[in-house]
Every structure is written in C-alpha cells, then in structure tokens.
Write a protein that holds these residues in place. Structure first.
Motif, PDB file in Angstrom:
ATOM      1  N   PRO A 478       4.729   0.194  -1.201  1.00 59.92           N
ATOM      2  CA  PRO A 478       4.680   1.403  -0.365  1.00 59.92           C
ATOM      3  C   PRO A 478       3.533   2.314  -0.793  1.00 59.92           C
ATOM      4  CG  PRO A 478       6.480   1.536  -1.934  1.00 59.92           C
ATOM      5  CD  PRO A 478       5.928   0.151  -2.053  1.00 59.92           C
ATOM      6  N   VAL A 479       2.953   2.983   0.185  1.00 60.89           N
ATOM      7  CA  VAL A 479       1.805   3.858  -0.050  1.00 60.89           C
ATOM      8  C   VAL A 479       2.230   5.294   0.190  1.00 60.89           C
ATOM      9  CG1 VAL A 479      -0.559   4.390   0.626  1.00 60.89           C
ATOM     10  CG2 VAL A 479       0.233   2.024   0.646  1.00 60.89           C
ATOM     11  N   GLN A 480       1.891   6.185  -0.741  1.00 60.82           N
ATOM     12  CA  GLN A 480       2.265   7.586  -0.626  1.00 60.82           C
ATOM     13  C   GLN A 480       1.176   8.396   0.070  1.00 60.82           C
ATOM     14  OE1 GLN A 480       3.393   9.326  -4.378  1.00 60.82           O
ATOM     15  NE2 GLN A 480       3.754  11.353  -3.497  1.00 60.82           N
ATOM     16  N   LEU A 481       0.340   7.782   0.790  1.00 63.76           N
ATOM     17  CA  LEU A 481      -0.847   8.385   1.386  1.00 63.76           C
ATOM     18  C   LEU A 481      -0.497   9.646   2.190  1.00 63.76           C
ATOM     19  CD1 LEU A 481      -3.906   7.994   1.950  1.00 63.76           C
ATOM     20  CD2 LEU A 481      -3.228   6.674   3.948  1.00 63.76           C
ATOM     21  N   PHE A 482      -1.064  10.799   1.793  1.00 58.52           N
ATOM     22  CA  PHE A 482      -0.905  12.087   2.492  1.00 58.52           C
ATOM     23  C   PHE A 482       0.554  12.519   2.570  1.00 58.52           C
ATOM     24  CE2 PHE A 482      -4.761  10.514   5.010  1.00 58.52           C
ATOM     25  CZ  PHE A 482      -5.629  11.002   4.049  1.00 58.52           C
TER      26      PHE A 482
END
Length: 818
Positions: A478-482
């Motif tokens: 999972p990516v916590q982008l922004f």
C-alpha cells in the motif's frame, strides 16, 4: 443468381505475377463472348495455369474484368489456349497438339482469390491410398491400433504437464519481476513525495522511474516480436482458431514461436501494458501439442523417431485442440471451462473421444500447475488453482429474483460497450496497418502506448484525492501517497499492481473502498488503454483488461445505485463487479457457456449463481451480435483468413455446384510422364490434382476420375525417383512412412533437379493417389456441398458429370463470398 459482382480473370502471356491486375468494367450489354487468350504452354501437353485448387492460387492472374450487373452469373467460360503463329486459323502440327492439350484456366472473383493473402489449406482428409491401407492391414495383426490409442493418451497427458510447467514459469517470473518493480516504485514515492502535504508533492522522480521501468521491457518484447517472430503478436487465439478450421498459418506452431511468445508475454505484463498472460497461454499450449505429437523438431533438425504414426495434419489438429484446452485450463484453473472454451471458440471438428482426451489434458494441466504454484507459494493444501486466481468470496453470493432484470440490463450494457470496443479497436488497427508499416515504427508505437498508460495513471493519482483507512487495502504494497498516517491512496492501489490483482481487488474489496470518481475515471482510462493496446506488436491477451473494465463499471453501478438508494441491502459490490466482468467479456468475446463456467471455477461461486452469469452473458452476446462480431472473429475477417463458418452464407442458397466450381482443372493421368508432372509443379502452385484415365488424346481435363494426388506426394515421388522403370529398387522399401518422414515441411519443387536424363520416365500413381476422393455432381446444391465439405474438413472436392468425368473442382475459397 448471386446478387453480387462477378468478374472474369484472364491470362496474358506478356505479363507476369508481379503485374498489378487491371480492372475494366463492362456492362451486361457489352459482355464479350468467350475470348481466345495467348499463353505459354509447357513442353508437350502442359497448361500454364489451372484453377485454384489450393487456397491461394492467384499468382498468374494479370487481367481482370469486373461486371457490374446483378443478373450476370459468376461462372467463367473458357477456351483453349494456343501458342505459336496462327495464320488463317492454321497451326503447325506441334502447336495444334499443344492447343488441344488443356484449356487455359480462369479464377472467379466471387471467391476473392485475387484480392486476399495467399493462405493455404491443411490436409485434414486422410489420404487412404494403397500404402495407407497396407499399414491398416498390418495393424490388425500387430495390434497396432490399441498401442496407437495408448500412445495418444500418453501424448495428451504430456501436453497437459508441459503446458502447465510453461505456465508456471511465466507466472513466477512475472510475479517476481512485478513485485520488484512496484516495491521499487513504492519506495520511490515514499522517499520523494511528502505523505500529508498535498501542495508540496512532487511525483516527477517516481514518474520518470515508472516510465523507465515500463518502457524498457515493453521495447524489448516488442522488438523481439517485430523482428524475430511477428506471428506471436497478440493473444494467438485467432491464429489457433484459423489453424483448427483448416487454414495453414505459417510459423504458428514452431519452437521459436513459443520462446518469443513466452518472453513477449513476460515483458508486456511486467511493462504494465493493459493486457494479460491468459490468452497467449492458449497459443503456447497449441505449440507444445504440435511439437510433442510429432516426435521431432524441424527447428533443431532432430528426429526422435517416436510418434511417427501421428505425422499428418489430421492427427496434429486433434493434439493442437488438446493443447489449447490445456492452456486455458492452466490460465484459469478451470479444466471444464478450458475444454468448453476449446469446443465453443476454437474447434471446428470434434468427436466424443476427442472431448475425453481434451478433458484429461485439461485436468492434468490444472493438477500440475496446482502442485507447482502451491509449493512455490508455501501452501500445504494445494489450493492455488490457476494463473488468473480471482480468490474465493467470503460469503456465498446470493441474488433475489427481482435482480434478474438488473443483471439483464448489465448484460445489455456490456454488449453495447463490447461492440463499441470491437469497432474502435478495428479502426485503430486499420490505422496502424496503413500508417505504421515499418518495424521500427511498431516498436516505437508500443513504447508510446506504455508511456501513455503511465502518464494517465500518474495524472489520476495526482489529481484524485481518494484516501482510505489502512487495513482495508488488498494490495501487497500500500502507498500512503498524499494521505495522512494510517491511510493509503486508493487510486495508487489500483495501479501499483498487476491487472489480475486489480480484478481480484474489485471483486473482494469491502464496500466503501473507492470513491465513485475513482472507479469512473479508472474504467474510462482502462477502456481506452486496452483498446489502444490490443493490436500492438506485443504478446498480450484481451481477457484480463476486458474483465478489469467490466469489474470496474459493474462495481461503479452498484456504488451509484447505493448512493441514490441507501436503503437497499442487496447491492453487494463484489457481486455486481463479477456480473459486470462477465457482461463486458461477453460483449467483447461473444462467448457464453465456456465463459460462465470459467468464471465460476475461477471464483468458486455456487452453482446457483450460474443463472445470473448466463443471463448477463447471453444478453451481452445478443446485443453485441446485432452490431458486429466478436473480437477474435473480427481479427480473422480483417486479415482475410478464409475461415469456413458453421453455416453457408445466405448468398449461396439456391445455387448449384456448376455455378461455383473452377474449371477446367489440371489433371494427371494414372500413368503419366515424369517430365509432364515436373513441368506442372514448376508452372503452377496448386496443391491437389485429379488423377484420370480414359483420356482422349491429350485432353486430361476431360478424363474419367479415378483419384486425387497431392502436390507434396508428387514432389516426394520425384525426389526419391519412384518411377516405373526402376520400381524393383524402391518398391520393397516404400511405405506410408516414406511420406510421413518429410512432414510437415515438405520440400518445394525447386529442390527437385531438372529431369533432363529422365525425360522418358513414367510415374504410376495407382499406389500413391487417394482412390476415394469426395465427389459431387455438378447439379448438387451448394448448401449441401458446403455441409459435406466442412464436416469432413476437406481441402479439395471434385465435381463430376454423370459419366464420372471431371467437370471442375471446389476448394475453400469457393465458399468465401466477397
């Protein structure tokens, strides 16, 4: 008469096959009487051309007259051909003999023989000559039939095992490389983009890395496909389907084709193109089947001297069908679905025994893949079913009967979207074919599409703010982008994984995992990307992107409906994602039974849910068929492959054999000179020649039919000097295996030396010809002839008169109305 344009094709001695046809329109009133045409005549009594006996036999066509009138029949008249100086109607003695030898031949444009690629047919009809019958008699005493049946079962089992091992290899490599790629991209995002500061985010560095990691594998795979083996472009299903219908597709089942296909699939999927590896697995299984069943490799010039009894087109066809079924089964973990897919979509000929063998190959393939991948993933219960593993639903999928109209509407939507997708993809591929003919341009196009996909994905991630609580994310990384702490970016989760994983996410994500805007934009973007990708010079299938788009808009419709009517309780998003995927697949592929079984076996849904799936699929197929054909049939039609449909076209109703046959025909006498046979093979490229006797003078085309002989047989006879004059040398050692040893790459006539020292030698075709070719009368109806031709898998059908004399010949192209 046929409501269409007919044309006359004549031959001019001053032109060659390289000259473009000249079209001259003639009205009915100015239709000329039969015309005398000059042509070169072979020495003694050989005609320069003949009717189209093979599939592509238009090499000599140079002058074409088209007739624009609905009432003009499509038959072609013919007149004898003369060579030499004719003065006041008198000819020298030698020229008079030549003039009486054979008429010149014409090809009708009804069959579009002069405007389509030069495809050849396969010889699915068994040549039951004396050599074959002698082998059959020996097999009774040697119990060869039982041994042959056992070997056939062993081959099908081997096909299932090897196909599964190839599928496992491809899947493991893709999974490992994809995980490295997306893990690297996730780390790049984490190190270059602030987690919670939306205004200060910088996606430039991750974007460049993503571009690089997509362009490199795609460029490598596209270059291999374009420069090494172009036949591996696409999924390979249309080519396999054409092969099983009886059309010879060059280089389709070679080992080099398999190697390029496997590498091309790996690079394309890892590169992030909108495609999947499931479709090419069918092609891979077909190559494996064709290779194993022959017991030799023509690529490596290695003969293992096993399975010699299966070296003919008829036997190879059945093995290729089993290989295709094993490929589908390995791809989806669906043995019954794989068998049904081969029968519904690929096969043109089957019987009960073939169904059993195909099912066994499918089961063995799934079992082998299950063991290997379960061991690889560390599963002790062997539950890893296939490459396209959609996972099992936590709870049984239930439906209420008032939902059936909703499922039908979803099917109608899928049919409309599928028909639009097929039409748009056909136009895009037509543009490619016309404006991007260069090899380097095709590689660059694949690179551009890969860059376009990455750019659109980054734009979605950057402009759509869709953060969800961490813990509901089905992706591995999972990516916590922004997003804030303990949140992940739902848009990035859709893109930072393989398409198969995204389909699985849309099926099993809990409600509220995505915004409506996210799924709407994702479905639209992937719809366009998949349409632009299918047709590139890369090895990719269309199943995964089609299912992904359908799952996206199916889940989207459930979310929109729940947003408008919050009280509803039956709107399970995974259920409607599955129905949407089925509807979209039905709209693009136009399959019903096999597709529903594959989806049930892949997802593990209950048999009670078969009814909603089949309703959606049938609705999608009916709506889509109103506008166009399925994508595989469309590709076959665009490439002008002479596929025989299940039923004769309506234009042939009411016609007789004499209205579609080709005449006169190049014939060979039962005992004919080797020199004549050599010259016939040099001057024309046809693949079947009627064998006649009771010939009046030298006019073979009016002889009484006693069999048919193939071009490949005649070349082997000339190469091995199987002449009457030296029969005591070769007769004891000649058998049916003499001809099987050179299968499938028969030598050409160019490999035969000129018969200067054997000009008076004779060939007796009694033991080599097929004495029982399929014959019909000139008055028989075309629909009945078509059913016989297709059911028996014929390549040539002889047309005779009441005296058993040759009246003409019918081949595959005569049923392809243009």
């Amino acid at each position: 008469m046929v409501d269409a344009k007919a044309s006359l094709i004549c031959l001019d001695e001053e032109t060659t096959s390289d000259v473009e046809p000249i079209l001259t329109k003639v009205t009915k009133k100015s239709l000329p009487t039969p015309t005398t045409i000059l042509a070169d005549v072979l020495n003694n009594d050989v005609p320069t051309t003949s009717t189209g006996v093979g599939v592509g036999n238009n090499n000599s066509v140079t002058l074409k007259r088209a007739i624009d009138d609905d009432d003009v029949p499509a038959l072609l008249d013919h007149t004898p051909s003369y060579s030499g100086n004719a003065i006041n109607g008198n000819l020298p003695a030698n020229d008079r003999d030549n003039a009486e030898s054979e008429p010149i031949f014409r090809v009708r444009s009804r069959t579009a023989a002069s405007s389509t690629p030069n495809y050849e047919s396969l010889d699915y009809e068994v040549c039951e000559n004396m050599l074959f019958q002698e082998e059959q008699r020996k097999s009774i005493t040697e119990r060869f039939s039982l041994r042959k049946d056992i070997i056939r079962w062993i081959i099908f089992i081997q096909i299932g095992i090897i196909t599964a091992l190839i599928a496992c290899t491809i899947d493991i490599i893709i999974e490992e490389l994809s995980e490295l790629k997306y893990l690297f991209l996730m780390n790049s995002v984490e190190s270059n983009v602030p987690k919670s500061d939306i205004t200060g985010g910088d996606l430039v560095v991750p974007f460049l890395y993503w571009i690089l990691l997509s362009v490199l594998p795609v460029a490598f795979g596209a270059a291999m496909v374009t420069y090494i083996e172009p036949i591996t472009a696409g999924s390979g299903i249309p080519q396999v389907k054409s092969y099983l219908n009886g059309v010879k597709i060059p280089r389709i089942v070679r080992i080099k084709t398999l190697a390029v296909k496997a590498i091309g699939v790996i690079t394309s999927v890892v590169g992030g193109l909108a495609g999947g590896k499931e479709g090419p697995m069918i092609h891979a299984g077909a190559v494996v089947a064709a290779g194993i069943s022959q017991g030799k490799s023509t690529t490596f010039v290695k003969d293992f001297r096993v399975f010699k009894a299966f070296r003919d087109d008829h036997e190879k066809r059945d093995f290729v069908l089993g290989g295709g079924a094993a490929g589908v089964s390995a791809a989806f973990g669906a043995p019954i679905g794989g068998m049904l897919f081969s029968l519904e979509e690929a096969a043109s000929f089957w019987n009960q025994n073939l169904i059993w063998r195909t099912l066994v190959a499918s089961i063995i393939s799934v079992f082998t893949l299950n063991i290997v991948l379960s061991t690889y993933h560390g599963l002790n219960d062997f539950t890893f079913t296939g490459l396209f593993n959609l996972g099992k639903f936590d709870q049984p999928l239930k439906f209420d009967y008032f939902e059936l109209p909703i499922f039908m509407l979803l099917g109608v939507t899928g049919g409309l979207l599928g028909a639009a997708w097929n039409s748009l993809n056909t136009k895009i591929n037509g543009f490619r074919k016309r404006y991007i003919p260069w090899k380097f341009g095709k590689v660059c196009e694949a690179v551009v599409v890969a860059m376009l996909g990455v750019t659109l994905a980054c734009m979605m991630i950057y402009f759509i703010n869709d953060c969800r609580p961490l813990g509901n994310d089905p992706t591995i990384h999972p990516v916590q982008l922004f997003c804030e702490d303990n949140e992940y970016n739902a848009v990035a989760a859709l893109w930072f994984q393989t398409p198969e994983a995204t389909v699985r996410s849309l099926f099993h994500d809990p409600p509220g995992s995505h915004k409506i805007l996210t799924l709407a934009m994702f479905a639209l973007v992937y719809y366009v990307l998949s349409c632009a990708t299918f047709g590139l010079n890369v090895s990719l299938g269309v199943f995964i992107p089609t299912a992904l788009v359908g799952a996206a808009w199916g889940r989207l419709l459930a979310m929109v409906t729940f947003y408008l009517f919050p009280e509803t309780e039956f709107l399970h998003p995974g259920k409607y994602a599955l129905i949407g995927a089925a509807a979209n697949l039905g709209g693009v592929l136009r399959m019903t039974i096999s597709l529903s079984v594959i989806l049930m076996e892949t997802t593990g849904v209950e048999t009670s849910f078969f009814f909603p799936l089949i309703i959606a699929l049938i609705s999608a197929k009916w709506v889509g068929d109103y506008f166009n054909e399925g994508i595989y049939d469309t590709q076959i039609e665009v490439n002008h492959v002479p596929m025989l449909p299940w039923e004769p076209l309506p234009q042939y109703k009411g016609l007789r054999a004499r209205e579609i046959l080709s005449s006169p025909v190049v014939c060979i006498k039962l005992r004919d000179s080797a020199h004549y046979i050599y010259n016939v093979l040099k001057k024309c490229d046809h693949n079947g020649f009627p064998v006649v006797d009771d010939v009046k003078g030298v006019r073979r085309s009016e002889g009484r039919v006693c069999g048919i002989v193939l071009r490949s047989q005649l070349i082997v006879i000339l190469l091995k000097s199987l002449y009457v004059e030296n029969s005591h040398f070769w007769l004891p050692n000649t058998s049916i295996q003499t001809f099987r040893d050179v299968y499938p790459r028969y030598p050409s006539i160019k490999s035969v030396r000129k018969l200067d020292d054997k000009i008076n030698y004779t060939v007796d075709l009694a033991m080599f010809m097929n004495p029982s070719p399929v014959r019909v009368n000139a008055h028989d109806s075309v629909p009945r002839i078509f059913q016989i031709f297709r059911a028996l898998g014929l390549r040539h059908m002889l047309v005779i008169n009441n005296e058993n004399r040759i009246a003409g010949i019918i081949t595959r192209r005569d049923f392809i109305y243009k």
